[in-house]
Design an enzyme around this catalytic site. Structure first.
Site, PDB file in Angstrom:
ATOM      1  N   PRO A   1      48.912  43.707  46.460  1.00 32.25           N
ATOM      2  CA  PRO A   1      48.538  43.547  47.864  1.00 32.25           C
ATOM      3  C   PRO A   1      47.857  42.220  48.187  1.00 32.25           C
ATOM      4  O   PRO A   1      47.030  41.734  47.413  1.00 32.25           O
ATOM      5  CB  PRO A   1      47.570  44.720  48.124  1.00 32.25           C
ATOM      6  CG  PRO A   1      47.183  45.229  46.790  1.00 32.25           C
ATOM      7  CD  PRO A   1      48.305  44.894  45.851  1.00 32.25           C
ATOM      8  N   ASN A   2      48.243  41.683  49.327  1.00 35.08           N
ATOM      9  CA  ASN A   2      47.667  40.467  49.927  1.00 35.08           C
ATOM     10  C   ASN A   2      48.051  39.174  49.216  1.00 35.08           C
ATOM     11  O   ASN A   2      47.704  38.094  49.680  1.00 35.08           O
ATOM     12  CB  ASN A   2      46.129  40.575  50.023  1.00 35.08           C
ATOM     13  CG  ASN A   2      45.716  41.737  50.899  1.00 35.08           C
ATOM     14  OD1 ASN A   2      46.154  41.827  52.041  1.00 35.08           O
ATOM     15  ND2 ASN A   2      44.916  42.654  50.375  1.00 35.08           N
TER      16      ASN A   2
ATOM     17  N   ARG B   1      44.977  33.461  53.140  1.00 33.92           N
ATOM     18  CA  ARG B   1      43.739  34.213  52.847  1.00 33.92           C
ATOM     19  C   ARG B   1      42.756  33.344  52.043  1.00 33.92           C
ATOM     20  O   ARG B   1      43.179  32.565  51.177  1.00 33.92           O
ATOM     21  CB  ARG B   1      44.065  35.494  52.059  1.00 33.92           C
ATOM     22  CG  ARG B   1      44.485  35.223  50.624  1.00 33.92           C
ATOM     23  CD  ARG B   1      44.916  36.456  49.862  1.00 33.92           C
ATOM     24  NE  ARG B   1      43.856  37.398  49.610  1.00 33.92           N
ATOM     25  CZ  ARG B   1      43.813  38.174  48.521  1.00 33.92           C
ATOM     26  NH1 ARG B   1      44.751  38.103  47.592  1.00 33.92           N
ATOM     27  NH2 ARG B   1      42.847  39.023  48.366  1.00 33.92           N
TER      28      ARG B   1
ATOM     29  N   TYR C   1      41.495  31.157  46.679  1.00 37.65           N
ATOM     30  CA  TYR C   1      42.869  31.253  46.165  1.00 37.65           C
ATOM     31  C   TYR C   1      43.690  29.974  46.329  1.00 37.65           C
ATOM     32  O   TYR C   1      44.830  29.923  45.862  1.00 37.65           O
ATOM     33  CB  TYR C   1      43.594  32.433  46.843  1.00 37.65           C
ATOM     34  CG  TYR C   1      42.914  33.757  46.573  1.00 37.65           C
ATOM     35  CD1 TYR C   1      42.902  34.310  45.291  1.00 37.65           C
ATOM     36  CD2 TYR C   1      42.255  34.451  47.587  1.00 37.65           C
ATOM     37  CE1 TYR C   1      42.262  35.516  45.028  1.00 37.65           C
ATOM     38  CE2 TYR C   1      41.614  35.657  47.339  1.00 37.65           C
ATOM     39  CZ  TYR C   1      41.626  36.177  46.057  1.00 37.65           C
ATOM     40  OH  TYR C   1      40.991  37.376  45.800  1.00 37.65           O
TER      41      TYR C   1
ATOM     42  N   ASN D   1      49.934  40.701  38.683  1.00 38.38           N
ATOM     43  CA  ASN D   1      48.662  40.509  39.368  1.00 38.38           C
ATOM     44  C   ASN D   1      48.556  41.690  40.327  1.00 38.38           C
ATOM     45  O   ASN D   1      49.147  41.662  41.410  1.00 38.38           O
ATOM     46  CB  ASN D   1      48.625  39.176  40.121  1.00 38.38           C
ATOM     47  CG  ASN D   1      47.275  38.966  40.797  1.00 38.38           C
ATOM     48  OD1 ASN D   1      46.479  39.897  40.928  1.00 38.38           O
ATOM     49  ND2 ASN D   1      47.028  37.742  41.236  1.00 38.38           N
TER      50      ASN D   1
ATOM     51  N   ALA E   1      43.798  43.893  44.373  1.00 37.67           N
ATOM     52  CA  ALA E   1      42.644  44.810  44.354  1.00 37.67           C
ATOM     53  C   ALA E   1      42.938  46.111  43.600  1.00 37.67           C
ATOM     54  O   ALA E   1      42.009  46.775  43.136  1.00 37.67           O
ATOM     55  CB  ALA E   1      42.201  45.105  45.780  1.00 37.67           C
TER      56      ALA E   1
ATOM     57  N   HIS F   1      41.295  47.034  40.192  1.00 33.99           N
ATOM     58  CA  HIS F   1      39.951  47.567  40.000  1.00 33.99           C
ATOM     59  C   HIS F   1      39.868  49.084  40.091  1.00 33.99           C
ATOM     60  O   HIS F   1      38.847  49.656  39.761  1.00 33.99           O
ATOM     61  CB  HIS F   1      38.999  46.898  41.003  1.00 33.99           C
ATOM     62  CG  HIS F   1      39.181  45.404  41.073  1.00 33.99           C
ATOM     63  ND1 HIS F   1      39.035  44.597  39.964  1.00 33.99           N
ATOM     64  CD2 HIS F   1      39.567  44.577  42.091  1.00 33.99           C
ATOM     65  CE1 HIS F   1      39.294  43.336  40.310  1.00 33.99           C
ATOM     66  NE2 HIS F   1      39.626  43.296  41.592  1.00 33.99           N
TER      67      HIS F   1
ATOM     68  N   ASP G   1      48.747  53.831  34.449  1.00 27.94           N
ATOM     69  CA  ASP G   1      49.607  54.780  33.726  1.00 27.94           C
ATOM     70  C   ASP G   1      51.053  54.288  33.670  1.00 27.94           C
ATOM     71  O   ASP G   1      51.726  54.435  32.646  1.00 27.94           O
ATOM     72  CB  ASP G   1      49.553  56.168  34.380  1.00 27.94           C
ATOM     73  CG  ASP G   1      48.252  56.909  34.080  1.00 27.94           C
ATOM     74  OD1 ASP G   1      47.479  56.446  33.222  1.00 27.94           O
ATOM     75  OD2 ASP G   1      48.019  57.958  34.712  1.00 27.94           O
TER      76      ASP G   1
ATOM     77  N   GLU H   1      48.296  40.470  32.388  1.00 31.17           N
ATOM     78  CA  GLU H   1      47.645  40.578  33.702  1.00 31.17           C
ATOM     79  C   GLU H   1      47.117  39.196  34.098  1.00 31.17           C
ATOM     80  O   GLU H   1      46.486  38.523  33.279  1.00 31.17           O
ATOM     81  CB  GLU H   1      46.490  41.575  33.620  1.00 31.17           C
ATOM     82  CG  GLU H   1      45.751  41.747  34.939  1.00 31.17           C
ATOM     83  CD  GLU H   1      44.776  42.914  34.902  1.00 31.17           C
ATOM     84  OE1 GLU H   1      45.205  44.041  34.591  1.00 31.17           O
ATOM     85  OE2 GLU H   1      43.589  42.691  35.179  1.00 31.17           O
TER      86      GLU H   1
ATOM     87  N   HIS I   1      45.033  36.868  37.075  1.00 31.14           N
ATOM     88  CA  HIS I   1      44.229  36.743  38.291  1.00 31.14           C
ATOM     89  C   HIS I   1      44.055  35.269  38.603  1.00 31.14           C
ATOM     90  O   HIS I   1      43.668  34.488  37.718  1.00 31.14           O
ATOM     91  CB  HIS I   1      42.872  37.422  38.143  1.00 31.14           C
ATOM     92  CG  HIS I   1      43.022  38.890  37.952  1.00 31.14           C
ATOM     93  ND1 HIS I   1      43.408  39.720  38.972  1.00 31.14           N
ATOM     94  CD2 HIS I   1      42.927  39.655  36.845  1.00 31.14           C
ATOM     95  CE1 HIS I   1      43.521  40.951  38.500  1.00 31.14           C
ATOM     96  NE2 HIS I   1      43.246  40.936  37.205  1.00 31.14           N
ATOM     97  N   ILE I   2      44.339  34.918  39.835  1.00 31.45           N
ATOM     98  CA  ILE I   2      44.249  33.521  40.258  1.00 31.45           C
ATOM     99  C   ILE I   2      42.787  33.066  40.209  1.00 31.45           C
ATOM    100  O   ILE I   2      42.469  31.978  39.731  1.00 31.45           O
ATOM    101  CB  ILE I   2      44.818  33.383  41.697  1.00 31.45           C
ATOM    102  CG1 ILE I   2      46.310  33.755  41.695  1.00 31.45           C
ATOM    103  CG2 ILE I   2      44.594  31.975  42.251  1.00 31.45           C
ATOM    104  CD1 ILE I   2      46.880  34.010  43.084  1.00 31.45           C
ATOM    105  N   SER I   3      41.916  33.898  40.726  1.00 31.23           N
ATOM    106  CA  SER I   3      40.483  33.554  40.763  1.00 31.23           C
ATOM    107  C   SER I   3      39.798  34.050  39.498  1.00 31.23           C
ATOM    108  O   SER I   3      40.324  34.923  38.796  1.00 31.23           O
ATOM    109  CB  SER I   3      39.827  34.191  41.996  1.00 31.23           C
ATOM    110  OG  SER I   3      39.839  35.606  41.878  1.00 31.23           O
TER     111      SER I   3
ATOM    112  N   ARG J   1      32.777  36.658  40.516  1.00 32.82           N
ATOM    113  CA  ARG J   1      32.761  37.184  41.881  1.00 32.82           C
ATOM    114  C   ARG J   1      32.013  38.531  41.956  1.00 32.82           C
ATOM    115  O   ARG J   1      31.224  38.829  41.069  1.00 32.82           O
ATOM    116  CB  ARG J   1      34.209  37.263  42.387  1.00 32.82           C
ATOM    117  CG  ARG J   1      34.905  35.894  42.375  1.00 32.82           C
ATOM    118  CD  ARG J   1      36.330  35.983  42.858  1.00 32.82           C
ATOM    119  NE  ARG J   1      36.398  36.436  44.240  1.00 32.82           N
ATOM    120  CZ  ARG J   1      37.511  36.905  44.816  1.00 32.82           C
ATOM    121  NH1 ARG J   1      38.630  36.967  44.121  1.00 32.82           N
ATOM    122  NH2 ARG J   1      37.491  37.308  46.072  1.00 32.82           N
TER     123      ARG J   1
ATOM    124  N   ARG K   1      34.809  43.479  41.055  1.00 34.30           N
ATOM    125  CA  ARG K   1      35.969  42.773  40.497  1.00 34.30           C
ATOM    126  C   ARG K   1      35.846  42.545  38.991  1.00 34.30           C
ATOM    127  O   ARG K   1      36.771  42.047  38.353  1.00 34.30           O
ATOM    128  CB  ARG K   1      36.155  41.415  41.189  1.00 34.30           C
ATOM    129  CG  ARG K   1      36.470  41.533  42.658  1.00 34.30           C
ATOM    130  CD  ARG K   1      36.786  40.175  43.261  1.00 34.30           C
ATOM    131  NE  ARG K   1      36.519  40.185  44.691  1.00 34.30           N
ATOM    132  CZ  ARG K   1      37.391  40.594  45.610  1.00 34.30           C
ATOM    133  NH1 ARG K   1      38.589  40.996  45.274  1.00 34.30           N
ATOM    134  NH2 ARG K   1      37.064  40.593  46.896  1.00 34.30           N
TER     135      ARG K   1
END
Ligand code: DQA
Length: 143
Positions: free
Chosen positions: A9-10, A17, A22, A74, A77, A80, A87, A98, A100-102, A107, A111
């Protein structure tokens, strides 16, 4: 070699955003980086983005049947708190990275927890969009 890159998402709102977190590059730019990488390495990189948990799970399950050999995800959210995505990933017996850009560890506290990372092979965090390319390299070296 066939690698699947899933964005949650996002992430389709990259470049719109929270640019200080990001960056300015948009989602299309990320897709272009991945297609350049696929060409350079002579591999297939399929991409998928959804804002829906169920659609992400459906795509992971599809990867079981479609010849996918490695997954880069990625989960946004969902990272988390989505035990359902965890699963689905746990079922897949292949390299899973996995991304994550940030740097999620710099943070908010919520997160700092990833419920999906424990079922992945590894995690790349805080290196911007190049994290996806490094994840492709990691999967190539594992296969
Ligand atoms: C993110 C970090 C998550 O905490 C956040 O919800 C995102 C993006 C990242 O790439 O840094 O949507 O996964």
């Amino acid at each position: 070699m066939k690698v699947l890159v899933i964005n949650g998402p996002n992430l389709n709102f990259l470049g719109i955003r929270e640019k200080t977190i990001y960056g300015n590059q948009d989602f299309k730019y990320l897709l272009s980086l991945l297609s350049e990488k696929a060409e350079k390495e002579n591999i297939t990189i399929d991409t998928f983005q959804s804002n829906s948990e169920g659609a992400i799970i459906d795509r992971i399950q599809e990867a079981y049947f479609d010849g996918t050999q490695g997954i880069i995800i990625n989960p946004g959210a969902f990272t988390h708190y989505s035990y359902a995505i965890r699963d689905a990933l746990a079922t897949m017996d292949m390299p899973k990275i996995e991304v994550h850009i940030s740097n999620v560890h710099k943070r908010e506290e919520f997160r700092h927890v990833s419920v999906t990372a424990p079922v992945c092979t590894g995690q790349i965090v805080g290196l911007g969009l190049s994290g996806y390319i490094l994840a492709v390299d990691a999967i190539i070296s594992m296969l």
